[in-house]
Motif scaffolding. Structure first.
Motif, PDB file in Angstrom:
ATOM      1  N   TYR A   7     -50.993 107.813 -47.838  1.00 14.16           N
ATOM      2  CA  TYR A   7     -50.902 106.941 -47.105  1.00 14.16           C
ATOM      3  C   TYR A   7     -51.617 107.115 -45.621  1.00 14.16           C
ATOM      4  O   TYR A   7     -51.239 108.246 -45.075  1.00 14.16           O
ATOM      5  N   THR A  45     -39.733  92.995 -54.276  1.00 14.45           N
ATOM      6  CA  THR A  45     -40.360  94.019 -52.773  1.00 14.45           C
ATOM      7  C   THR A  45     -39.203  93.934 -51.679  1.00 14.45           C
ATOM      8  O   THR A  45     -38.327  93.137 -51.634  1.00 14.45           O
ATOM      9  N   SER A  74     -40.303  93.826 -43.525  1.00 12.76           N
ATOM     10  CA  SER A  74     -41.220  94.719 -44.262  1.00 12.76           C
ATOM     11  C   SER A  74     -41.744  95.829 -44.774  1.00 12.76           C
ATOM     12  O   SER A  74     -42.238  96.497 -43.587  1.00 12.76           O
ATOM     13  N   TYR A  76     -45.024  96.649 -45.143  1.00 10.70           N
ATOM     14  CA  TYR A  76     -45.671  97.567 -44.409  1.00 10.70           C
ATOM     15  C   TYR A  76     -46.013  97.396 -43.206  1.00 10.70           C
ATOM     16  O   TYR A  76     -45.938  98.213 -42.532  1.00 10.70           O
ATOM     17  N   GLU A  77     -44.961  96.919 -42.476  1.00 16.94           N
ATOM     18  CA  GLU A  77     -44.292  97.151 -41.208  1.00 16.94           C
ATOM     19  C   GLU A  77     -43.730  98.524 -40.699  1.00 16.94           C
ATOM     20  O   GLU A  77     -44.248  99.504 -40.084  1.00 16.94           O
ATOM     21  N   MET A  79     -44.070 101.456 -43.193  1.00 17.59           N
ATOM     22  CA  MET A  79     -45.408 102.092 -43.028  1.00 17.59           C
ATOM     23  C   MET A  79     -46.290 102.471 -42.076  1.00 17.59           C
ATOM     24  O   MET A  79     -47.006 103.426 -41.825  1.00 17.59           O
ATOM     25  N   ASP A  80     -46.383 100.687 -41.092  1.00 13.70           N
ATOM     26  CA  ASP A  80     -47.144 101.090 -39.748  1.00 13.70           C
ATOM     27  C   ASP A  80     -46.705 102.406 -39.134  1.00 13.70           C
ATOM     28  O   ASP A  80     -47.244 102.496 -38.424  1.00 13.70           O
TER      29      ASP A  80
END
Length: 91
Positions: A7, A45, A74, A76-77, A79-80
């Motif tokens: 990633y 999820t 989440s 996504y958050e 990993m950001d």
């Protein structure tokens, strides 16, 4: 040779409810722990996660390895944040 998922240029590995982000050869690694998840449209999820920037040194206690931590709702958050923290730590 085995294909490794990456990633944004860093290796990404999962073992159960723990995701490891970064190379084991580097000084720092990110550990994301999934504490809760729920089914959304037949897909499990993650809904409660912790992100930790850790020193990659097994000779010190796990508590002393953690340099930063945060919680998110989440993947996504998570990993950001993980990508930002890891890139800054490795500079």
């Amino acid at each position: 040779m085995e294909n490794i998922l990456t990633y944004k240029g860093h290796p990404l590995m999962r073992s159960g409810d723990v995701i490891y982000y970064g190379s084991l050869e580097n000084k720092y690694i990110i550990v994301i722990k999934i504490h809760e998840s729920k089914d959304m449209n037949d897909i499990k999820t993650a809904t409660k996660l912790t992100i930790e920037l850790q020193l990659n040194d097994t000779d010190i206690s796990e508590m002393d390895r953690v340099k930063k931590s945060a919680s998110r709702t989440s993947l996504y958050e998570a990993m950001d944040i993980a990508n930002i923290w890891l890139n800054k730590a490795l500079k």
